[in-house]
Write a protein that holds these residues in place. Structure first.
Motif, short mmCIF file in Angstrom:
data_model
loop_
_atom_site.label_atom_id
_atom_site.label_comp_id
_atom_site.label_asym_id
_atom_site.label_seq_id
_atom_site.Cartn_x
_atom_site.Cartn_y
_atom_site.Cartn_z
N GLY A 46 21.56 0.56 9.90
CA GLY A 46 21.37 0.22 8.50
C GLY A 46 19.99 0.51 7.96
O GLY A 46 19.73 0.37 6.77
N TYR A 47 19.07 0.94 8.79
CA TYR A 47 17.70 1.22 8.36
C TYR A 47 17.56 2.65 7.88
O TYR A 47 18.08 3.58 8.49
CB TYR A 47 16.72 1.01 9.50
CG TYR A 47 16.28 -0.42 9.69
CD1 TYR A 47 17.18 -1.41 10.02
CD2 TYR A 47 14.94 -0.78 9.55
CE1 TYR A 47 16.78 -2.72 10.19
CE2 TYR A 47 14.51 -2.09 9.73
CZ TYR A 47 15.44 -3.04 10.06
OH TYR A 47 15.03 -4.34 10.23
N THR A 48 16.83 2.82 6.81
CA THR A 48 16.36 4.13 6.42
C THR A 48 15.12 4.44 7.25
O THR A 48 14.29 3.57 7.49
CB THR A 48 16.00 4.16 4.93
OG1 THR A 48 17.20 3.96 4.17
CG2 THR A 48 15.36 5.48 4.54
N MET A 49 15.01 5.69 7.69
CA MET A 49 13.84 6.07 8.46
C MET A 49 13.14 7.23 7.78
O MET A 49 13.78 8.02 7.06
CB MET A 49 14.23 6.43 9.89
CG MET A 49 14.84 5.24 10.64
SD MET A 49 15.09 5.54 12.39
CE MET A 49 13.40 5.46 12.99
N GLU A 57 0.90 9.87 2.97
CA GLU A 57 1.85 10.40 1.99
C GLU A 57 3.24 10.53 2.59
O GLU A 57 3.41 10.82 3.77
CB GLU A 57 1.40 11.78 1.50
CG GLU A 57 0.09 11.80 0.77
CD GLU A 57 -0.31 13.20 0.35
OE1 GLU A 57 -1.06 13.33 -0.63
OE2 GLU A 57 0.14 14.16 1.00
N PHE A 58 4.22 10.35 1.74
CA PHE A 58 5.62 10.52 2.12
C PHE A 58 5.91 11.98 2.41
O PHE A 58 5.46 12.88 1.68
CB PHE A 58 6.51 10.03 0.97
CG PHE A 58 7.96 10.38 1.12
CD1 PHE A 58 8.51 11.43 0.42
CD2 PHE A 58 8.77 9.66 1.98
CE1 PHE A 58 9.84 11.76 0.54
CE2 PHE A 58 10.11 9.98 2.12
CZ PHE A 58 10.64 11.03 1.40
N ARG A 103 12.71 1.27 7.53
CA ARG A 103 12.78 0.29 6.45
C ARG A 103 14.21 -0.20 6.30
O ARG A 103 15.14 0.58 6.15
CB ARG A 103 12.33 0.94 5.13
CG ARG A 103 12.61 0.12 3.90
CD ARG A 103 11.58 -0.93 3.66
NE ARG A 103 11.95 -1.82 2.57
CZ ARG A 103 11.11 -2.66 1.99
NH1 ARG A 103 9.84 -2.72 2.39
NH2 ARG A 103 11.52 -3.45 1.03
N GLY A 104 14.39 -1.51 6.34
CA GLY A 104 15.69 -2.10 6.10
C GLY A 104 15.89 -2.33 4.62
O GLY A 104 14.95 -2.30 3.84
N ALA A 154 14.48 2.76 -1.81
CA ALA A 154 13.37 3.11 -2.70
C ALA A 154 11.99 2.74 -2.16
O ALA A 154 11.05 3.53 -2.29
CB ALA A 154 13.60 2.47 -4.08
N PRO A 155 11.81 1.57 -1.55
CA PRO A 155 10.45 1.22 -1.10
C PRO A 155 9.85 2.18 -0.10
O PRO A 155 8.63 2.32 -0.05
CB PRO A 155 10.65 -0.17 -0.48
CG PRO A 155 11.80 -0.74 -1.21
CD PRO A 155 12.71 0.43 -1.41
#
Length: 124
Positions: free
Chosen positions: A31-34, A46-47, A99-100, A104-105
């Motif tokens: 369920g986490y975005t990585m 930076e992203f 990030r769970g 967007a964050p």
């Protein structure tokens, strides 16, 4: 103890390729975005790219679109960043993050877990 560990960095000539890996331990990231971030000396982190848990959606910074590919292996609890046609301006420390919750964050660099970083140096 939850850990993200990056590997695969190194020194490469402009136009070359590297594949970064991010291994996760201590928990599954269901369920986490990585994502991947980079930070050059004297600059803010930076992203670079992100991928959803399912792998069905990927996101890239404009500067790497068409050159970098993010992927993940849920069974191995791992994430990868294939970097092709590297440029000197890609030189930076590269960090993986998880990030769970909503995605967007992570675009703002807000993550629950961070790796320690791996250095990528591209010579001209």
């Amino acid at each position: 103890q939850v850990q993200l560990v990056e590997s695969g960095g190194g020194l490469v000539q402009a136009g070359g390729s590297l594949r970064l890996s991010c291994g996760a331990s201590g928990r599954t990231f269901s369920g986490y975005t990585m994502g991947w971030f980079h930070q050059a000396p004297g600059k803010k982190r930076e992203f670079v790219a992100a991928i959803t848990w399912s792998g069905g959606s990927t996101y890239y910074a404009d500067s790497v679109k068409g050159r970098f590919t993010i992927s993940r292996d849920k069974a191995q609890n791992a994430m990868y960043l294939q970097m092709n046609n590297l440029k000197p301006e890609d030189t930076a420390a590269y960090y993986c993050a998880a990030r769970g919750g909503s995605i967007a964050p992570i675009f703002r660099g807000e993550a629950d877990y961070w790796g320690q970083g791996t250095q990528v140096t591209v010579s001209s």
